[in-house]
Write an enzyme that holds these catalytic residues in place. Structure first.
Site, PDB file in Angstrom:
ATOM      1  N   THR A  81       0.839  -1.205   0.000  1.00 23.86           N
ATOM      2  CA  THR A  81       0.000   0.000   0.000  1.00 23.86           C
ATOM      3  C   THR A  81       0.872   1.253   0.000  1.00 23.86           C
ATOM      4  O   THR A  81       0.614   2.207  -0.748  1.00 23.86           O
ATOM      5  CB  THR A  81      -0.942  -0.018   1.227  1.00 23.86           C
ATOM      6  N   ASN A 159      -6.298 -10.472  -6.901  1.00 27.07           N
ATOM      7  CA  ASN A 159      -6.302 -11.095  -5.575  1.00 27.07           C
ATOM      8  C   ASN A 159      -7.578 -11.877  -5.283  1.00 27.07           C
ATOM      9  O   ASN A 159      -7.583 -12.777  -4.458  1.00 27.07           O
ATOM     10  CB  ASN A 159      -6.079 -10.041  -4.475  1.00 27.07           C
ATOM     11  N   GLN A 187       0.155 -10.392  -5.721  1.00 24.22           N
ATOM     12  CA  GLN A 187      -0.330 -11.780  -5.767  1.00 24.22           C
ATOM     13  C   GLN A 187       0.387 -12.610  -6.828  1.00 24.22           C
ATOM     14  O   GLN A 187       0.126 -13.805  -6.959  1.00 24.22           O
ATOM     15  CB  GLN A 187      -1.844 -11.812  -6.020  1.00 24.22           C
ATOM     16  N   SER A 207       4.786  -7.336  -1.511  1.00 25.62           N
ATOM     17  CA  SER A 207       4.576  -7.333  -0.067  1.00 25.62           C
ATOM     18  C   SER A 207       5.043  -8.661   0.538  1.00 25.62           C
ATOM     19  O   SER A 207       4.745  -9.729  -0.003  1.00 25.62           O
ATOM     20  CB  SER A 207       3.080  -7.147   0.198  1.00 25.62           C
ATOM     21  N   HIS A 209       4.196 -10.203   3.354  1.00 23.03           N
ATOM     22  CA  HIS A 209       3.287 -11.100   4.082  1.00 23.03           C
ATOM     23  C   HIS A 209       2.417 -11.960   3.167  1.00 23.03           C
ATOM     24  O   HIS A 209       1.601 -12.765   3.643  1.00 23.03           O
ATOM     25  CB  HIS A 209       2.441 -10.334   5.112  1.00 23.03           C
ATOM     26  N   CYS A 333      -9.441  -6.318   2.666  1.00 24.13           N
ATOM     27  CA  CYS A 333      -9.583  -4.880   2.892  1.00 24.13           C
ATOM     28  C   CYS A 333     -11.035  -4.438   2.860  1.00 24.13           C
ATOM     29  O   CYS A 333     -11.369  -3.343   3.258  1.00 24.13           O
ATOM     30  CB  CYS A 333      -8.822  -4.111   1.827  1.00 24.13           C
TER      31      CYS A 333
HETATM   32  N1  PLP Z   1      -2.407  -5.333  -3.847  1.00 21.38           N
HETATM   33  C1  PLP Z   1      -2.971  -6.548  -3.810  1.00 21.38           C
HETATM   34  C2  PLP Z   1      -3.334  -7.230  -5.097  1.00 21.38           C
HETATM   35  C3  PLP Z   1      -3.226  -7.171  -2.586  1.00 21.38           C
HETATM   36  O1  PLP Z   1      -3.805  -8.378  -2.557  1.00 21.38           O
HETATM   37  C4  PLP Z   1      -2.879  -6.486  -1.396  1.00 21.38           C
HETATM   38  C5  PLP Z   1      -3.207  -7.091  -0.076  1.00 21.38           C
HETATM   39  O2  PLP Z   1      -4.213  -7.723   0.092  1.00 21.38           O
HETATM   40  C6  PLP Z   1      -2.273  -5.234  -1.488  1.00 21.38           C
HETATM   41  C7  PLP Z   1      -2.056  -4.690  -2.733  1.00 21.38           C
HETATM   42  C8  PLP Z   1      -1.857  -4.473  -0.260  1.00 21.38           C
HETATM   43  O3  PLP Z   1      -0.722  -5.066   0.321  1.00 21.38           O
HETATM   44  P1  PLP Z   1      -0.237  -4.632   1.786  1.00 21.38           P
HETATM   45  O4  PLP Z   1      -1.049  -5.436   2.740  1.00 21.38           O
HETATM   46  O5  PLP Z   1       1.220  -4.987   1.814  1.00 21.38           O
HETATM   47  O6  PLP Z   1      -0.451  -3.170   1.891  1.00 21.38           O
END
Ligand code: PLP
Length: 387
Positions: A81, A159, A187, A207, A209, A333
């Site tokens: 993010t 995602n 993803q 990311s 995690h 989210c």
């Molecule tokens: N973009 C996608 C496609 C995601 O699935 C996610 C998290 O679910 C994010 C961005 C955001 O990642 P972060 O949790 O590291 O901010």
């Protein structure tokens, strides 16, 4: 139906790996020294600082290798993010309102909310839709890439459905027109081969995690660091691209997770694909009125998104949780909002259909027995919710 609450974690079956993954034991082990004895600040010039700096730079190379980029192009952030926010901030510096930003309608909220904020400031936002199978409407994207376009944002893999977008073609269209391209590869990494330099992508967000690393650490990989504007201003960390003392243990964990993801990519894909296919086949065989959303497209190997006719997905997820199965209705989210998935809305145009969709995202740590138990739980929950 008997609902069983407070199921001990060991008895839960976790099929929500697109929301987040567990930290691998090896990753935790690699991080441990930097949370204990090797606690130096990587910006200190003494030996403890050098020890921490060496670990950060090693992790930078590991992350760079995963995405086929040079180590210097990796900027560590707190999350994907933050990486995405950094891209939007940099792309619009000096740009006059009225400039165009092109995004797909099925991007993550981090992209869509940044686009909305720009729209409120007078930029023109074009949201390119997807076909009913979830695939990107490429001709529509091409049409949208006008000379006024200052940035295009196209995710690599969705995602919610796992559908893979044709990034090579997208990058070519942007390169031919001199348009900066941001690719959300959160993803995609660890699930398909990702090579940034081969394709000429300007910005890539990832990311830790989502690849069995810790939360709170991400990266923005950029072949064009000069186009980056620091989001956080202060010290000269990350070569002046992001102020603030580095999250050393998080970075080390990210690096280790990236190395494992790179080395084990094909083994993980094979395992997850076999588990995902087993799940899909059993669902289709044993439960009537189901539809695999995006099933006809090329997808990342661990994801399936299934609509269960006549069943509200929020209720379904709650019942499944009570049976010890963790899945989700879409993006984590949006879990606090009752609005249906924007991805399924873009695909189906139907509020009702979008409300019936459940996402299952497996990992290489799941087992066939777990998948079979999940199908039993699904059958039980469907019968109960449909009557
Ligand atoms: N973009 C996608 C496609 C995601 O699935 C996610 C998290 O679910 C994010 C961005 C955001 O990642 P972060 O949790 O590291 O901010």
């Amino acid at each position: 139906m008997d609902l069983v609450y407070n199921i001990p974690p060991m008895q839960r079956i976790y099929l929500d790996n697109n929301a987040t993954t567990p930290i691998l034991a090896e990753v935790l082990e690699a991080m441990h020294p930097y949370l204990t004895g090797s606690f130096g600040n990587p910006n200190s010039v003494h030996s403890m600082g050098i020890e921490a700096r060496t670990a950060v730079e090693h992790a930078r190379s590991q992350v760079a290798t995963l995405v086929g980029a040079e180590p210097e192009s990796v900027l560590f952030t707190s999350s994907a993010t933050e990486s995405i926010n950094t891209v939007f901030a940099g792309a619009t510096v000096g740009a006059r309102p009225g400039g165009r930003v092109v995004v797909t309608a099925v991007e993550h909220a981090a992209v869509l909310q940044n686009a909305l904020a720009l729209e409120e400031r007078g930029f023109e936002i074009v949201r390119v839709g997807v076909l009913s199978n979830g695939q990107l409407d490429l001709p529509r994207l091409e049409q949208a890439l006008s000379p006024e376009t200052i940035l295009a944002c196209v995710m690599w893999a969705n995602n919610e459905t796992g559908v893979i977008f044709p990034i090579q073609e997208v990058a070519q269209l942007c390169n031919e027109r001199g348009i900066s391209l941001h690719v959300d590869a959160v993803q995609a990494v660890g699930k398909i081969p990702v090579s940034m330099s081969d394709l000429g992508i300007d910005f890539l967000s990832i990311s830790a995690h989502k690849i069995y690393g810790p939360k709170g650490i991400g990266a923005l990989v950029s072949g064009q660091p000069s186009k980056l504007q620091p989001l956080l201003i202060g010290g000269h960390q990350e070569s002046g691209r992001r102020a603030g003392t580095e999250n050393v243990a998080g970075i080390v964990g990210f690096g280790h997770a990236a190395q494992l993801a790179h080395e084990n990519l094909f083994a993980r894909v094979k395992l997850t694909e076999s588990l995902r296919n087993r799940l899909e086949a059993a669902i289709q065989q044993r439960i009537a009125g189901v539809e695999i959303n995006g099933g006809g497209c090329s997808r990342i190997s661990n994801t399936t998104n299934v609509s269960f006719e006549g069943i509200d997905s929020d209720a379904f997820v709650t019942v499944l949780d009570s049976l010890g199965v963790c899945v989700s209705t879409g993006s984590a989210c949006h879990s606090d909002s009752l609005s249906p998935s924007h991805v399924l809305m873009a695909m189906t145009g139907s509020y009702e259909k979008a409300n019936e969709a459940v996402r299952f995202s497996v990992s290489h740590l799941n087992t066939e027995l777990e998948i079979d138990n999940v199908v039993d739980a699904l059958e039980h929950a469907v019968v109960s919710l449909r009557t």
